[in-house]
Design a protein around this motif. Structure first.
Motif, PDB file in Angstrom:
ATOM      1  N   CYS A 126      78.468  37.497  -0.428  1.00  0.00           N
ATOM      2  CA  CYS A 126      78.627  38.575  -1.568  1.00  0.00           C
ATOM      3  C   CYS A 126      79.920  37.915  -2.345  1.00  0.00           C
ATOM      4  CB  CYS A 126      78.760  39.857  -1.032  1.00  0.00           C
ATOM      5  SG  CYS A 126      79.400  41.049  -2.428  1.00  0.00           S
TER       6      CYS A 126
ATOM      7  N   ASP B 175      75.525  44.182  -4.347  1.00  0.00           N
ATOM      8  CA  ASP B 175      74.603  43.386  -3.551  1.00  0.00           C
ATOM      9  C   ASP B 175      74.210  44.176  -2.236  1.00  0.00           C
ATOM     10  OD1 ASP B 175      74.686  40.996  -5.281  1.00  0.00           O
ATOM     11  OD2 ASP B 175      76.839  40.776  -4.266  1.00  0.00           O
TER      12      ASP B 175
ATOM     13  N   GLU C  12      75.910  45.300   0.347  1.00  0.00           N
ATOM     14  CA  GLU C  12      76.444  44.329   1.532  1.00  0.00           C
ATOM     15  C   GLU C  12      77.641  44.742   1.989  1.00  0.00           C
ATOM     16  OE1 GLU C  12      77.155  39.367   2.298  1.00  0.00           O
ATOM     17  OE2 GLU C  12      75.687  40.086   0.974  1.00  0.00           O
TER      18      GLU C  12
END
Length: 85
Positions: A3, A81, A83
């Motif tokens: 990321c 993302d 994440e």
């Protein structure tokens, strides 16, 4: 790390507040945990809280990464993302 947002955000020290300012402004004291935006420092409550101010801040600002403000936690989250890092 895959990321780019997490890589670019760094790891700033967490805010030191114990309140969600957005909740305080509406007279609510029902937040669960706090998150701090790594782009601007805005503090908001987590998605387990009724008003989910950290997510609302992302939606309004586009700032992609926040980190936990909870004592002993240092994880960060990228909204874009989805994440953790």
């Amino acid at each position: 790390m895959s990321c780019v947002h997490l890589a670019e955000a760094g790891d700033a020290a967490p805010a030191t507040t114990t309140d969600c300012p957005d909740c305080v402004a509406i007279g609510n004291a029902d937040w669960v945990h706090l998150r701090s935006c790594l782009a601007c420092g805005h503090v908001g409550c987590c998605d387990s809280s009724p008003y989910q101010h950290a997510t609302k801040h992302f939606a309004a600002s586009g700032h992609p990464v926040m980190r936990s403000v909870q004592p002993g936690e240092s994880w960060r989250w990228c909204f874009v993302d989805e994440e953790i890092g």
